[in-house]
Design an enzyme around this catalytic site. Structure first.
Site, PDB file in Angstrom:
ATOM      1  N   HIS A 229     -20.707 -40.105  29.686  1.00  0.00           N
ATOM      2  CA  HIS A 229     -20.857 -39.258  28.494  1.00  0.00           C
ATOM      3  C   HIS A 229     -20.123 -37.940  28.730  1.00  0.00           C
ATOM      4  O   HIS A 229     -20.381 -37.229  29.698  1.00  0.00           O
ATOM      5  CB  HIS A 229     -22.351 -39.017  28.257  1.00  0.00           C
ATOM      6  CG  HIS A 229     -22.692 -38.231  27.036  1.00  0.00           C
ATOM      7  ND1 HIS A 229     -22.804 -38.796  25.774  1.00  0.00           N
ATOM      8  CD2 HIS A 229     -22.958 -36.917  26.863  1.00  0.00           C
ATOM      9  CE1 HIS A 229     -23.134 -37.870  24.892  1.00  0.00           C
ATOM     10  NE2 HIS A 229     -23.219 -36.707  25.531  1.00  0.00           N
TER      11      HIS A 229
ATOM     12  N   HIS B 178     -18.732 -36.955  23.223  1.00  0.00           N
ATOM     13  CA  HIS B 178     -19.641 -36.265  22.297  1.00  0.00           C
ATOM     14  C   HIS B 178     -18.999 -34.943  21.900  1.00  0.00           C
ATOM     15  O   HIS B 178     -18.934 -34.013  22.705  1.00  0.00           O
ATOM     16  CB  HIS B 178     -20.989 -36.053  23.019  1.00  0.00           C
ATOM     17  CG  HIS B 178     -22.006 -35.300  22.220  1.00  0.00           C
ATOM     18  ND1 HIS B 178     -23.150 -34.776  22.799  1.00  0.00           N
ATOM     19  CD2 HIS B 178     -22.078 -34.990  20.898  1.00  0.00           C
ATOM     20  CE1 HIS B 178     -23.861 -34.159  21.859  1.00  0.00           C
ATOM     21  NE2 HIS B 178     -23.235 -34.269  20.714  1.00  0.00           N
TER      22      HIS B 178
ATOM     23  N   MET C  19     -18.955 -31.569  20.256  1.00  0.00           N
ATOM     24  CA  MET C  19     -19.755 -30.477  19.694  1.00  0.00           C
ATOM     25  C   MET C  19     -18.766 -29.387  19.303  1.00  0.00           C
ATOM     26  O   MET C  19     -18.642 -28.348  19.958  1.00  0.00           O
ATOM     27  CB  MET C  19     -20.771 -29.987  20.723  1.00  0.00           C
ATOM     28  CG  MET C  19     -21.958 -30.929  20.873  1.00  0.00           C
ATOM     29  SD  MET C  19     -22.820 -30.729  22.424  1.00  0.00           S
ATOM     30  CE  MET C  19     -21.781 -31.741  23.465  1.00  0.00           C
TER      31      MET C  19
ATOM     32  N   ASP D 248     -30.032 -37.822  23.487  1.00  0.00           N
ATOM     33  CA  ASP D 248     -29.298 -36.932  24.387  1.00  0.00           C
ATOM     34  C   ASP D 248     -30.028 -35.602  24.511  1.00  0.00           C
ATOM     35  O   ASP D 248     -30.203 -34.900  23.515  1.00  0.00           O
ATOM     36  CB  ASP D 248     -27.882 -36.718  23.806  1.00  0.00           C
ATOM     37  CG  ASP D 248     -27.007 -35.837  24.674  1.00  0.00           C
ATOM     38  OD1 ASP D 248     -27.397 -35.496  25.803  1.00  0.00           O
ATOM     39  OD2 ASP D 248     -25.896 -35.497  24.199  1.00  0.00           O
TER      40      ASP D 248
ATOM     41  N   GLY E 152     -28.158 -36.146  31.954  1.00  0.00           N
ATOM     42  CA  GLY E 152     -27.302 -35.264  32.737  1.00  0.00           C
ATOM     43  C   GLY E 152     -27.981 -34.836  34.018  1.00  0.00           C
ATOM     44  O   GLY E 152     -27.795 -35.436  35.080  1.00  0.00           O
ATOM     45  N   SER E 153     -28.839 -33.828  33.895  1.00  0.00           N
ATOM     46  CA  SER E 153     -29.449 -33.282  35.104  1.00  0.00           C
ATOM     47  C   SER E 153     -30.309 -34.304  35.839  1.00  0.00           C
ATOM     48  O   SER E 153     -30.343 -34.312  37.071  1.00  0.00           O
ATOM     49  CB  SER E 153     -30.247 -32.023  34.778  1.00  0.00           C
ATOM     50  OG  SER E 153     -30.997 -32.212  33.615  1.00  0.00           O
TER      51      SER E 153
HETATM   52  C1  DX5 Z   1     -26.225 -31.013  25.574  1.00  0.00           C
HETATM   53  C2  DX5 Z   1     -25.347 -32.181  25.889  1.00  0.00           C
HETATM   54  C3  DX5 Z   1     -25.954 -33.161  26.787  1.00  0.00           C
HETATM   55  C4  DX5 Z   1     -26.370 -32.640  28.139  1.00  0.00           C
HETATM   56  C5  DX5 Z   1     -27.595 -33.397  28.548  1.00  0.00           C
HETATM   57  O1  DX5 Z   1     -25.753 -30.337  24.493  1.00  0.00           O
HETATM   58  O2  DX5 Z   1     -24.957 -32.853  24.716  1.00  0.00           O
HETATM   59  O3  DX5 Z   1     -25.155 -34.326  26.912  1.00  0.00           O
HETATM   60  O4  DX5 Z   1     -25.405 -32.756  29.121  1.00  0.00           O
HETATM   61  O5  DX5 Z   1     -28.055 -32.891  29.748  1.00  0.00           O
HETATM   62  P1  DX5 Z   1     -29.555 -33.096  30.243  1.00  0.00           P
HETATM   63  O6  DX5 Z   1     -29.772 -34.560  30.441  1.00  0.00           O
HETATM   64  O7  DX5 Z   1     -29.604 -32.306  31.510  1.00  0.00           O
HETATM   65  O8  DX5 Z   1     -30.456 -32.526  29.172  1.00  0.00           O
HETATM   66 ZN    ZN Z   2     -24.016 -34.828  24.903  1.00  0.00          ZN
END
Ligand code: DX5
Ligand code: ZN
Length: 219
Positions: free
Chosen positions: A29, A62, A64, A171, A193-194
């Protein structure tokens, strides 16, 4: 059940080796942020193209970004597996989804925590995936907003009611503690992510998340 680690939590100086540390992923991602649609800046098409070059794995991009109607199709042209755009950023989402698919990528629409699921009624049949943001977009490491779980259920019901077979992605703040709730609500694609990048054994964490999600729907 698909686990897509978000490389936003990776070490950007060593991205190639970071990708090699998460090979159990179903796709990577890739969060593109423009410091306008969200208050954070990551990278643009050049970086996505470089990532494509160093991995055979699917990239789940993704976006943004504002002005996604103009810039979105260019990401699809890089050959990525899917391009997700925000409904809030597009003035013609159905047309944008069509243009993304025309160049061979899957198209997905994302909605922020305060955007109701009813807003996607018109576009849902034009996309391959819906992304329900479970945090405010912009940063990794946030806590999942509990009220978004009901939106996952609503999105799944909408898809069923229209006889569609679309993926529902979540997400933000996805962990081993909440993934089963999200899977039961109807999510099948999980960005993490984390929770993946902080793990001592990242591949084991990916496997754990997938197994928990699968167990949740098997009952
Ligand atoms: C946030 C991103 C996510 C982010 C998720 O705006 O779209 O993809 O990396 O990270 P975690 O899993 O740490 O919330
Ligand atoms: Zn994302």
């Amino acid at each position: 059940m698909h686990i897509h680690p978000s490389i936003l939590s990776a070490d950007f100086v060593n991205l190639e080796s970071e990708l090699e540390s998460i090979l159990h992923a179903d796709a990577f991602h890739v969060d593109v942020m423009d410091n306008h649609f969200v208050p954070n800046l990551t990278f643009g098409p050049q970086m996505v193209e470089s990532l494509q070059r160093v991995t055979k794995r699917d990239l789940d991009v993704h976006l943004m970004i504002s002005d996604v109607d103009r810039h979105g199709p260019g990401y699809a042209e890089l050959g990525v597996a899917s391009v997700t755009f925000h409904l809030e950023a597009s003035s013609n989402p159905v047309e944008l989804a069509k243009r993304i698919k025309l160049v061979g990528a899957k198209a997905a629409v994302a909605i922020k925590p305060n955007t109701p699921v009813s807003e996607i009624n018109e576009i849902v049949s034009a996309v391959d995936m819906v992304l329900i943001m479970t945090v405010e977009p912009g940063f990794g490491g946030q806590k999942l907003i509990e009220s978004t779980v009901a939106k996952v259920t609503q999105a799944r019901s909408l898809s069923w009611s229209l006889g569609l077979d679309i993926a529902i992605q979540v997400d933000g703040g996805v962990t081993e503690e909440n993934i089963q709730t999200l899977a039961k609500a109807g999510a099948d694609t999980f960005v993490a992510g984390s929770s993946v990048f902080k793990a001592v054994d990242r591949n084991r964490q990916i496997d754990l998340l997938r197994t928990l999600a699968e167990q949740a729907v098997r009952g």
